[in-house]
Design a protein around this motif. Structure first.
Motif, short mmCIF file in Angstrom:
data_model
loop_
_atom_site.label_atom_id
_atom_site.label_comp_id
_atom_site.label_asym_id
_atom_site.label_seq_id
_atom_site.Cartn_x
_atom_site.Cartn_y
_atom_site.Cartn_z
N ILE A 154 -8.19 -3.59 5.08
CA ILE A 154 -8.80 -2.33 5.48
C ILE A 154 -8.20 -1.17 4.68
CG2 ILE A 154 -9.21 -0.72 7.38
CD1 ILE A 154 -8.91 -3.11 9.29
N ASN A 155 -9.05 -0.41 4.01
CA ASN A 155 -8.57 0.78 3.31
C ASN A 155 -9.28 2.05 3.76
OD1 ASN A 155 -11.10 0.91 1.76
ND2 ASN A 155 -10.27 -0.80 0.58
N SER A 156 -10.27 1.89 4.64
CA SER A 156 -11.01 3.06 5.10
C SER A 156 -11.50 2.84 6.53
CB SER A 156 -12.20 3.33 4.18
OG SER A 156 -12.99 4.40 4.65
N PRO A 174 -1.80 -3.90 11.19
CA PRO A 174 -0.75 -4.21 10.21
C PRO A 174 -1.27 -4.96 8.99
CG PRO A 174 -0.66 -5.79 11.99
CD PRO A 174 -1.75 -4.82 12.35
N TYR A 175 -0.52 -4.89 7.91
CA TYR A 175 -0.83 -5.63 6.69
C TYR A 175 -2.23 -5.32 6.17
CZ TYR A 175 3.38 -8.40 7.49
OH TYR A 175 4.68 -8.79 7.68
N ASN A 176 -2.53 -4.02 6.07
CA ASN A 176 -3.78 -3.59 5.48
C ASN A 176 -3.48 -2.62 4.34
OD1 ASN A 176 -6.17 -4.77 7.05
ND2 ASN A 176 -4.87 -4.05 8.72
N ASN A 177 -4.47 -1.84 3.93
CA ASN A 177 -4.29 -0.95 2.78
C ASN A 177 -4.52 0.52 3.14
OD1 ASN A 177 -3.88 -3.19 0.99
ND2 ASN A 177 -6.07 -3.52 0.96
N LEU A 178 -4.21 0.88 4.37
CA LEU A 178 -4.38 2.26 4.79
C LEU A 178 -3.37 3.17 4.08
CD1 LEU A 178 -4.83 1.67 8.63
CD2 LEU A 178 -6.62 2.19 6.96
N THR A 179 -3.83 4.33 3.64
CA THR A 179 -2.96 5.27 2.94
C THR A 179 -2.70 6.54 3.74
OG1 THR A 179 -4.87 6.22 1.79
CG2 THR A 179 -3.69 4.43 0.68
N ASN A 200 1.46 -1.10 5.63
CA ASN A 200 0.32 -0.50 4.96
C ASN A 200 0.84 0.28 3.76
OD1 ASN A 200 -2.58 -0.63 6.41
ND2 ASN A 200 -1.00 -0.76 8.00
N ARG A 201 0.10 1.29 3.34
CA ARG A 201 0.53 2.13 2.22
C ARG A 201 0.45 3.61 2.62
NH1 ARG A 201 -2.77 0.55 -2.93
NH2 ARG A 201 -4.50 0.61 -1.43
#
Length: 367
Positions: A154-156, A174-179, A200-201
């Motif tokens: 997930i990033n969005s 957890p362990y997604n690409n959220l910024t 995440n990030r």
């Protein structure tokens, strides 16, 4: 693959190769009633391996049968892969009357198709869900209490991605690409008790988010790329008991402020995984004398390094007494020292001396 999907597939082939396409279309017509008899109009996984031979019509020519046989083997194999990879199952949550949906290797369309009105927990892992759109769970808003998307890419998330989930208690991403985090995600989550955003990030936390988390008891924000966790408005999370902040590149000043606030408010933040918690005492000491100006971070760094240098110096000065405190070990220690010297091994003492020299140079930052 449903019958309609199969026909579209055959039509696409027909546009490129009319001979094979006609054969496949005839085949699709021949077995349409068999496909429709399957649960959900899908090939059962157990029968995939033999579906191409079971349904192969006998009145096609040998060349048509040979071509179709090869194509249908590929289709059957792909069917098995898809069915085996994408798994969703529903069971009773804690032996109670409510349902628990568990999915893996899925996409958001498949997950949404499995949402029922009796769900209390939705748990999705190891899937490809780059985005959670607006109003995704609105039809289940009155029942879902636990929502978990683990390692889904997930990033969005839409501004209204969690709209209506007013009884949600636990949100795990957890362990997604959220910024980053949006305050609008939490507009309709007044009863949220646990929030897991670890691994995440995320590089920034908007302090206004705290206004939406008044009942939160546990926050996992570890293993992101935060340089600071603001304490502003943090007092609005009146019930916070545990927070995990380790493995973030926090500045000395920011870590000092957040950990001191947590300590004073009796919030548990220290874990065995936090390799810098031993440093907090030095940080708090330096923070107490820190002026508020544009050079605050620089002065904080100088203070911390100087204090670490003093501690290392103390350790080295006391090392001689430690070495001779146990007389029976002296011969063994001498033997080991001679062995190490003969092999030109870089010893602990050498490492400490180099470290002291380095910290001494770092401590010379002008005030």
């Amino acid at each position: 693959m449903t019958y309609n999907q199969f026909v579209l597939f055959c039509s696409d082939i027909h546009n490129r190769d009319q001979v094979i396409g006609k054969a496949l279309l005839r085949y699709a017509t021949e077995i349409s009633h068999r496909l429709d008899s399957f649960p959900g109009q899908q090939y059962p996984e157990a029968q995939c391996a033999s579906c191409y031979s079971t349904f192969l019509p006998k009145r096609f020519s040998s060349s048509e049968q040979s071509t179709m046989y090869r194509l249908l083997k590929i289709l059957a194999f792909a069917c098995c892969i898809v069915n085996a990879a994408s798994v969703c199952s529903t069971s009773k949550y804690n032996q109670g009357p409510r349902d628990w949906l568990q999915c893996s290797s899925s996409n958001i369309i498949e997950v949404k198709s499995k949402l029922t009105l009796n769900l209390i927990t939705v748990s999705v892992s190891g899937s490809s869900i780059p985005e959670i759109g607006d109003f995704t769970f609105v039809q289940n808003a009155s029942t879902i209490e636990n929502l978990n998307f683990h390692d889904c890419g997930i990033n969005s998330i839409g501004n209204q991605g969690f709209r209506g989930l007013s009884i949600l208690k636990k949100l795990s991403l957890p362990y997604n690409n959220l910024t980053n985090l949006k305050a609008t995600w939490f507009d309709d989550l007044p009863n949220l008790v646990q929030l897991d955003l670890s691994f995440n990030r995320i590089s920034y936390l908007d302090p206004t988010i705290y206004f939406h988390l008044s009942k939160l008891q546990r926050l996992d924000i570890n293993d992101n790329i935060l340089t600071c966790i603001p304490t502003q408005n943090l007092e609005n999370i009146r019930h916070l008991k545990n927070i995990r902040i380790q493995e973030n590149p926090l500045t000395y000043q920011c870590r000092a402020r957040i950990t001191l606030w947590l300590k004073n408010h009796k919030v548990d933040y220290a874990t065995n995984e936090d390799k810098y918690r031993w440093l907090d005492g030095i940080l708090w000491q330096c923070l107490s004398d820190l002026p508020t100006d544009q050079f605050a971070d620089r002065r904080m760094n100088t203070c911390v390094v100087s204090n670490m240098f003093d501690q290392l110096s103390t350790i080295l000065r006391s090392s001689a007494s430690l070495a001779t405190s146990t007389q029976e070990c002296v011969p063994a220690r001498q033997t080991l020292t001679q062995c190490l010297q003969s092999r030109n091994v870089n010893k602990n003492g050498d490492v400490l001396m180099n470290l002291l020299a380095l910290t001494h140079n770092l401590a010379k930052i002008p005030h």
